[in-house]
Design a protein around this motif. Structure first.
Motif, PDB file in Angstrom:
ATOM      1  N   LYS A  61     -50.064 -74.924 -36.641  1.00 45.38           N
ATOM      2  CA  LYS A  61     -49.629 -76.004 -37.524  1.00 45.38           C
ATOM      3  C   LYS A  61     -49.543 -75.486 -38.956  1.00 45.38           C
ATOM      4  O   LYS A  61     -50.387 -74.719 -39.397  1.00 45.38           O
ATOM      5  CB  LYS A  61     -50.604 -77.184 -37.447  1.00 45.38           C
ATOM      6  N   SER A  62     -48.483 -75.897 -39.650  1.00 49.79           N
ATOM      7  CA  SER A  62     -48.299 -75.489 -41.042  1.00 49.79           C
ATOM      8  C   SER A  62     -49.121 -76.392 -41.950  1.00 49.79           C
ATOM      9  O   SER A  62     -49.141 -77.616 -41.788  1.00 49.79           O
ATOM     10  CB  SER A  62     -46.827 -75.559 -41.439  1.00 49.79           C
ATOM     11  N   GLU A  63     -49.805 -75.773 -42.878  1.00 52.42           N
ATOM     12  CA  GLU A  63     -50.667 -76.503 -43.799  1.00 52.42           C
ATOM     13  C   GLU A  63     -50.139 -76.316 -45.220  1.00 52.42           C
ATOM     14  O   GLU A  63     -49.875 -75.199 -45.652  1.00 52.42           O
ATOM     15  CB  GLU A  63     -52.104 -75.978 -43.703  1.00 52.42           C
ATOM     16  N   ARG A  64     -49.971 -77.405 -45.941  1.00 45.76           N
ATOM     17  CA  ARG A  64     -49.459 -77.368 -47.304  1.00 45.76           C
ATOM     18  C   ARG A  64     -50.579 -76.975 -48.265  1.00 45.76           C
ATOM     19  O   ARG A  64     -51.665 -77.563 -48.238  1.00 45.76           O
ATOM     20  CB  ARG A  64     -48.898 -78.735 -47.691  1.00 45.76           C
ATOM     21  N   ILE A  65     -50.276 -75.969 -49.109  1.00 45.03           N
ATOM     22  CA  ILE A  65     -51.241 -75.505 -50.104  1.00 45.03           C
ATOM     23  C   ILE A  65     -50.718 -75.882 -51.481  1.00 45.03           C
ATOM     24  O   ILE A  65     -49.592 -75.530 -51.845  1.00 45.03           O
ATOM     25  CB  ILE A  65     -51.460 -73.991 -50.004  1.00 45.03           C
ATOM     26  N   VAL A  66     -51.508 -76.599 -52.247  1.00 49.53           N
ATOM     27  CA  VAL A  66     -51.117 -77.075 -53.572  1.00 49.53           C
ATOM     28  C   VAL A  66     -52.039 -76.447 -54.605  1.00 49.53           C
ATOM     29  O   VAL A  66     -53.260 -76.433 -54.431  1.00 49.53           O
ATOM     30  CB  VAL A  66     -51.176 -78.614 -53.659  1.00 49.53           C
ATOM     31  N   SER A  67     -51.440 -75.920 -55.668  1.00 56.94           N
ATOM     32  CA  SER A  67     -52.223 -75.385 -56.782  1.00 56.94           C
ATOM     33  C   SER A  67     -51.879 -76.163 -58.045  1.00 56.94           C
ATOM     34  O   SER A  67     -50.760 -76.670 -58.183  1.00 56.94           O
ATOM     35  CB  SER A  67     -51.923 -73.903 -56.991  1.00 56.94           C
ATOM     36  N   LYS A  68     -52.819 -76.253 -58.957  1.00 54.38           N
ATOM     37  CA  LYS A  68     -52.616 -76.960 -60.211  1.00 54.38           C
ATOM     38  C   LYS A  68     -52.616 -75.962 -61.362  1.00 54.38           C
ATOM     39  O   LYS A  68     -53.528 -75.158 -61.495  1.00 54.38           O
ATOM     40  CB  LYS A  68     -53.714 -78.004 -60.414  1.00 54.38           C
ATOM     41  N   LYS A  69     -51.564 -76.041 -62.175  1.00 51.68           N
ATOM     42  CA  LYS A  69     -51.436 -75.153 -63.329  1.00 51.68           C
ATOM     43  C   LYS A  69     -50.820 -75.930 -64.488  1.00 51.68           C
ATOM     44  O   LYS A  69     -50.086 -76.908 -64.277  1.00 51.68           O
ATOM     45  CB  LYS A  69     -50.534 -73.955 -62.996  1.00 51.68           C
ATOM     46  N   PRO A  70     -51.075 -75.484 -65.729  1.00 49.09           N
ATOM     47  CA  PRO A  70     -50.375 -76.098 -66.865  1.00 49.09           C
ATOM     48  C   PRO A  70     -48.871 -75.835 -66.773  1.00 49.09           C
ATOM     49  O   PRO A  70     -48.438 -74.774 -66.312  1.00 49.09           O
ATOM     50  CB  PRO A  70     -50.996 -75.400 -68.085  1.00 49.09           C
ATOM     51  N   GLN A  71     -48.083 -76.786 -67.224  1.00 51.26           N
ATOM     52  CA  GLN A  71     -46.623 -76.639 -67.184  1.00 51.26           C
ATOM     53  C   GLN A  71     -46.175 -75.449 -68.024  1.00 51.26           C
ATOM     54  O   GLN A  71     -45.169 -74.792 -67.708  1.00 51.26           O
ATOM     55  CB  GLN A  71     -45.968 -77.917 -67.706  1.00 51.26           C
ATOM     56  N   ALA A  72     -46.913 -75.121 -69.075  1.00 44.95           N
ATOM     57  CA  ALA A  72     -46.551 -73.990 -69.934  1.00 44.95           C
ATOM     58  C   ALA A  72     -46.600 -72.677 -69.165  1.00 44.95           C
ATOM     59  O   ALA A  72     -45.736 -71.805 -69.333  1.00 44.95           O
ATOM     60  CB  ALA A  72     -47.483 -73.934 -71.146  1.00 44.95           C
ATOM     61  N   ILE A  73     -47.605 -72.498 -68.301  1.00 42.36           N
ATOM     62  CA  ILE A  73     -47.722 -71.256 -67.529  1.00 42.36           C
ATOM     63  C   ILE A  73     -46.608 -71.164 -66.492  1.00 42.36           C
ATOM     64  O   ILE A  73     -46.037 -70.084 -66.261  1.00 42.36           O
ATOM     65  CB  ILE A  73     -49.105 -71.184 -66.864  1.00 42.36           C
ATOM     66  N   ILE A  74     -46.265 -72.283 -65.855  1.00 41.50           N
ATOM     67  CA  ILE A  74     -45.189 -72.284 -64.860  1.00 41.50           C
ATOM     68  C   ILE A  74     -43.861 -71.896 -65.501  1.00 41.50           C
ATOM     69  O   ILE A  74     -43.107 -71.064 -64.983  1.00 41.50           O
ATOM     70  CB  ILE A  74     -45.097 -73.660 -64.182  1.00 41.50           C
ATOM     71  N   ASP A  75     -43.563 -72.484 -66.665  1.00 45.73           N
ATOM     72  CA  ASP A  75     -42.308 -72.154 -67.352  1.00 45.73           C
ATOM     73  C   ASP A  75     -42.313 -70.722 -67.871  1.00 45.73           C
ATOM     74  O   ASP A  75     -41.275 -70.055 -67.878  1.00 45.73           O
ATOM     75  CB  ASP A  75     -42.083 -73.125 -68.511  1.00 45.73           C
ATOM     76  N   TYR A  76     -43.479 -70.254 -68.296  1.00 49.91           N
ATOM     77  CA  TYR A  76     -43.577 -68.865 -68.768  1.00 49.91           C
ATOM     78  C   TYR A  76     -43.237 -67.885 -67.641  1.00 49.91           C
ATOM     79  O   TYR A  76     -42.505 -66.910 -67.843  1.00 49.91           O
ATOM     80  CB  TYR A  76     -44.991 -68.601 -69.294  1.00 49.91           C
TER      81      TYR A  76
END
Length: 395
Positions: A227-242
């Motif tokens: 079964k596929s399991e969804r993995i969610v991580s939390k990061k600031p939007q600034a790091i994602i855009d960087y």
């Protein structure tokens, strides 16, 4: 052109007259051997394309281990030793829009450069023609500082990137504060936001377009027991855009490394730079080709470019300027001796027909003749090459 002739030509190229160089008035004495060509190509890069809103600035190192006063040592780069390029690229495509070669104190920097630090001067020099136009530049911690952010905001330009906590103007809580994993702390001054986020290690970010908002980001789905399991991580939007916009220079370097035109054992630094900017020209041409709806891959584009250049310049060696293909087959042609010169009384040249043959080792046959067809302006053996050249249509 034979390989030997090409090697000799590439051994002795010059791009400027040494007798006319004036070191006192030259705009960049460290690049006096190649400056005119480099500056012309750099201006052509800027005039050929208007980049999108997001651009990035980073360093690129050209491998060079010879003797040179401005040679740099960067242990984190793959080459480690070489000539350092400061480059401004479009974030999405990797188009090299502007560049600056490090030559020490004689680099042509921004007009107000004496009032600011060297890293600020470099960024402002690269962005000079894009200021006051609403661009957003992504930087790494080598360039980012509150001083630079305030200066760019005064010129209607946004900026974000990683930050070294020991920069002047950074709050003490950012420098010395400790956080647990997943926590974030930020300080706002006008549009400038300085934040510190704890992941596996602390990350400091400066941004003029972000705040301390943390968003969820999907990672790769992990399969457990079928079964596929969804993995969610939390990061600031600034790091994602960087992470999305910082790779412009790295993308260009990666694609250029696949088709290197620079010889590793080249001793003359200006020949190294010439080959590098020639390779950059091909890469920028490919980016513009893709922007205009092209479908070829990078490899196919380069192969097509070679074929088109060969069609333009490769026919002049053996083709006649006075006769067409039909004249070669239907006209009246007679063999004649090659005219003697001051050095040789009986000169010889390579037969065009024999040079198309290959021996058992896969090498071209080199057979010289004293005869030529004056009307076609080609060298030919009397028999059987003269008859073959003037009777075979697809020669």
């Amino acid at each position: 052109m034979s390989e030997k002739r090409f090697s000799i030509i590439m051994k002795f190229p010059h791009f400027t007259n040494n007798e006319t160089i004036d070191l006192e008035t030259h705009p960049q004495p460290g690049l006096r051997k190649i400056y005119e060509v480099y500056d012309a190509i750099n201006r052509k890069f800027k005039s050929s394309y208007v980049p999108e809103r997001d651009v990035s600035v980073d360093e690129s190192l050209l491998l060079y281990k010879g003797r040179l006063g401005c040679k740099q040592y960067l242990p984190k780069k793959r080459a480690r030793f070489g000539i350092k390029f400061y480059q401004l690229c479009e974030s999405s495509s990797g188009y090299i829009w502007n560049s600056l070669i490090y030559t020490g104190k004689d680099m042509p920097l921004w007009n107000e450069s004496p009032n600011y630090k060297s890293t600020t001067n470099i960024v402002m020099t690269l962005l000079e023609d894009l200021l006051d136009k609403g661009y957003c530049v992504t930087l790494d911690n080598f360039y980012t500082s509150p001083e630079l952010a305030e200066l760019l905001l005064s010129h209607r330009t946004d900026v974000y990137g990683t930050l070294r906590p020991n920069r002047i103007g950074v709050p003490e809580e950012i420098k010395k504060g400790t956080l647990r994993k997943g926590e974030i702390v930020g300080f706002q001054k006008g549009k400038i936001c300085v934040m510190k986020y704890m992941d596996k290690k602390p990350i400091c970010i400066l941004s003029t377009v972000h705040n301390t908002v943390i968003v969820e980001q999907d990672k790769k789905r992990k399969k457990t027991h079928g079964k596929s399991e969804r993995i969610v991580s939390k990061k600031p939007q600034a790091i994602i855009d960087y992470n999305l916009t910082m790779g412009g220079v790295d993308k260009a370097d990666q694609c250029l490394s696949y088709y290197p035109t620079v010889r590793n054992q080249q001793k003359k630094y200006y020949l190294k730079i010439f080959r590098q900017i020639l390779n950059q020209s091909v890469w920028n041409s490919f980016v513009l080709y893709k922007k205009n709806g092209g479908t070829m891959s990078h490899l196919d584009f380069r192969l097509q470019l070679v074929e088109e250049l060969a069609k333009i310049y490769g026919e002049s060696k053996h083709s006649s300027q006075n006769t067409t293909s039909s004249d070669r087959l239907t006209g009246r042609h007679f063999p004649s001796r090659i005219q003697p010169t001051q050095k040789k009384k009986a000169p010889t040249k390579i037969c065009i027909v024999c040079s198309q043959k290959f021996n058992e080792k896969g090498q071209r046959v080199r057979k010289e003749s004293r005869y030529q067809c004056a009307q076609c302006n080609v060298t030919l053996c009397v028999t059987p090459c003269f008859e073959k050249y003037h009777t075979v249509e697809n020669f």
